[in-house]
Motif scaffolding. Structure first.
Motif, PDB file in Angstrom:
ATOM      1  N   VAL A  74     -15.825 -30.503   0.667  1.00  0.00           N
ATOM      2  CA  VAL A  74     -16.862 -30.172   0.236  1.00  0.00           C
ATOM      3  C   VAL A  74     -17.677 -31.296  -0.425  1.00  0.00           C
ATOM      4  CG1 VAL A  74     -18.168 -28.631  -1.413  1.00  0.00           C
ATOM      5  CG2 VAL A  74     -16.319 -27.792  -0.244  1.00  0.00           C
ATOM      6  N   ILE A 107     -11.599 -14.997   2.391  1.00  0.00           N
ATOM      7  CA  ILE A 107     -11.035 -16.358   2.861  1.00  0.00           C
ATOM      8  C   ILE A 107      -9.775 -16.774   1.800  1.00  0.00           C
ATOM      9  CG2 ILE A 107     -13.377 -17.318   3.404  1.00  0.00           C
ATOM     10  CD1 ILE A 107     -13.608 -18.691   0.564  1.00  0.00           C
ATOM     11  N   ALA A 110      -8.788 -22.059  -2.089  1.00  0.00           N
ATOM     12  CA  ALA A 110      -8.299 -23.305  -1.634  1.00  0.00           C
ATOM     13  C   ALA A 110      -7.458 -23.896  -2.782  1.00  0.00           C
ATOM     14  CB  ALA A 110      -9.675 -24.346  -1.574  1.00  0.00           C
ATOM     15  N   HIS A 170     -13.839 -12.390 -12.208  1.00  0.00           N
ATOM     16  CA  HIS A 170     -14.047 -13.178 -13.407  1.00  0.00           C
ATOM     17  C   HIS A 170     -15.414 -12.757 -14.078  1.00  0.00           C
ATOM     18  CE1 HIS A 170     -10.662 -16.496 -12.094  1.00  0.00           C
ATOM     19  NE2 HIS A 170     -10.310 -15.415 -12.581  1.00  0.00           N
ATOM     20  N   PRO A 173     -17.667 -16.465 -13.776  1.00  0.00           N
ATOM     21  CA  PRO A 173     -17.213 -17.159 -12.675  1.00  0.00           C
ATOM     22  C   PRO A 173     -17.794 -18.550 -12.593  1.00  0.00           C
ATOM     23  CG  PRO A 173     -19.198 -15.961 -12.062  1.00  0.00           C
ATOM     24  CD  PRO A 173     -19.043 -15.607 -13.469  1.00  0.00           C
ATOM     25  N   SER A 174     -17.190 -19.728 -11.880  1.00  0.00           N
ATOM     26  CA  SER A 174     -17.852 -20.904 -11.764  1.00  0.00           C
ATOM     27  C   SER A 174     -18.254 -21.079 -10.479  1.00  0.00           C
ATOM     28  CB  SER A 174     -16.248 -21.942 -12.003  1.00  0.00           C
ATOM     29  OG  SER A 174     -15.539 -21.635 -11.012  1.00  0.00           O
TER      30      SER A 174
HETATM   31  P1  AMP Z   1     -14.027 -18.222 -10.294  1.00  0.00           P
HETATM   32  O1  AMP Z   1     -13.657 -18.914 -11.499  1.00  0.00           O
HETATM   33  O2  AMP Z   1     -14.129 -16.639 -10.246  1.00  0.00           O
HETATM   34  O3  AMP Z   1     -15.524 -18.869 -10.051  1.00  0.00           O
HETATM   35  O4  AMP Z   1     -13.197 -18.584  -8.988  1.00  0.00           O
HETATM   36  C1  AMP Z   1     -13.649 -19.468  -8.097  1.00  0.00           C
HETATM   37  C2  AMP Z   1     -12.366 -19.564  -7.064  1.00  0.00           C
HETATM   38  O5  AMP Z   1     -12.857 -20.577  -5.925  1.00  0.00           O
HETATM   39  C3  AMP Z   1     -11.310 -20.302  -7.734  1.00  0.00           C
HETATM   40  O6  AMP Z   1     -10.018 -19.495  -7.771  1.00  0.00           O
HETATM   41  C4  AMP Z   1     -11.092 -21.527  -6.809  1.00  0.00           C
HETATM   42  O7  AMP Z   1      -9.666 -21.893  -6.759  1.00  0.00           O
HETATM   43  C5  AMP Z   1     -11.789 -21.306  -5.689  1.00  0.00           C
HETATM   44  N1  AMP Z   1     -12.187 -22.310  -4.881  1.00  0.00           N
HETATM   45  C6  AMP Z   1     -12.929 -23.410  -5.459  1.00  0.00           C
HETATM   46  N2  AMP Z   1     -13.628 -24.310  -4.209  1.00  0.00           N
HETATM   47  C7  AMP Z   1     -13.022 -23.661  -2.995  1.00  0.00           C
HETATM   48  C8  AMP Z   1     -13.129 -23.754  -1.693  1.00  0.00           C
HETATM   49  N3  AMP Z   1     -13.824 -24.936  -1.400  1.00  0.00           N
HETATM   50  N4  AMP Z   1     -12.789 -23.177  -0.823  1.00  0.00           N
HETATM   51  C9  AMP Z   1     -12.193 -21.858  -1.112  1.00  0.00           C
HETATM   52  N5  AMP Z   1     -11.846 -21.450  -2.699  1.00  0.00           N
HETATM   53  C10 AMP Z   1     -12.259 -22.360  -3.484  1.00  0.00           C
END
Ligand code: AMP
Length: 266
Positions: A74, A107, A110, A170, A173-174
């Motif tokens: 990405v 999905i 990652a 969460h 979220p991030s």
């Molecule tokens: P959150 O803190 O709830 O926003 O969690 C975001 C999640 O997305 C985390 O568990 C990350 O490990 C996951 N993540 C980040 N980048 C990717 C990606 N490119 N593909 C799949 N999952 C991802």
């Protein structure tokens, strides 16, 4: 002033073909279902868990949990949109998809924080976060929750009999695009779980069960997560969610939790 800034940001975002930053797009609040997916790709024959379109009368079969060896890169500047990009280009990301139907996809995370870690995403890409959720999204979010529950039941029966699971969001979220975590509770098992914030985001009330989010949305018509309360949870000291013993470091926390978890799961 804020409204004007948001309008400019959204105009620019629309111009570059990017989703609007952070907040929900006012004009796009309602569910916007996309075309039902085409029938299955190569992963079907391989025993993967692509759906046959996911009609409610005949739910799609689920397959083995088998994360890909690598995830498509990405661009650094758009890491927060990695989930959105996957929903928008399913063909490019088909190896990262565990399940799909006409309303959502699941999905592989990652950076899995436990043995099993999946994210259920809406195919309606206007639903960027819980902040955007309205009563109009209730049906979709209930569907996502049912899909998550089915996945858990399937994985426990077929592949991971000894594991327990959590399904939730969460509080802060991030990543953009609503995502429902489906995660096994063996948090000691993942090398990706490295920081206090990781630990706290899955083992404290920072992780909000899907059932709780749905009940709030149904009762109050929206889901508000007070930032100060949840930031404090994210920053708190390390604590075992099973026996509440406290630990100074992630390695000591995980070492203890493995014993505690194995004892509870026996
Ligand atoms: P959150 O803190 O709830 O926003 O969690 C975001 C999640 O997305 C985390 O568990 C990350 O490990 C996951 N993540 C980040 N980048 C990717 C990606 N490119 N593909 C799949 N999952 C991802």
């Amino acid at each position: 002033d804020t409204l004007l800034r948001r309008c400019y940001t959204n105009m620019l975002a629309a111009f570059f073909g990017e989703p609007a930053t952070g907040a929900c797009e006012e004009g796009a609040r309602g569910p916007r279902l996309q075309e039902a997916p085409r029938a299955l790709g190569a992963r079907d024959e391989g025993g993967g868990a692509w759906s046959n379109g996911g009609s409610q009368a005949e739910p799609a079969a689920l397959g083995m949990y088998h994360p890909p060896a690598a995830f498509p890169a990405v661009p650094h500047h758009s890491w927060q949109d990695a989930l959105l990009l996957q929903v928008k280009d399913l063909a490019k990301h088909k190896d990262s998809i565990y399940f799909k139907d006409s309303r959502c996809i699941a999905i592989y995370d990652a950076y899995p924080k436990a043995t099993v870690h999946l994210l259920v995403l809406p195919r309606d890409t206007s639903l960027l976060s819980l902040d955007c959720a309205t009563p109009m999204h209730l049906d979709l979010m209930q569907h996502m929750s049912q899909v998550a529950d089915r996945i858990v039941a399937h994985l426990k029966a077929a592949q991971f009999r000894k594991l327990s699971f959590k399904v939730g969001y969460h509080a802060i979220p991030s990543m953009r695009l609503l995502h429902l975590h489906v995660i096994s509770e063996d948090f000691h098992a993942s090398e990706r779980l490295k920081h206090k914030k990781h630990w706290n985001s899955f083992t404290t009330d920072f992780f909000v069960p899907s059932s709780q989010v749905l009940a709030t949305l149904e009762r109050e018509g929206r889901v508000v997560m007070p930032a100060a309360k949840y930031k404090a949870l994210e920053e708190q000291g390390l604590e075992c969610p099973l026996c509440h013993a406290k630990f100074p470091t992630i390695p000591s926390m995980k070492k203890h939790y493995k014993l505690c978890y194995d004892k509870v799961r026996q």
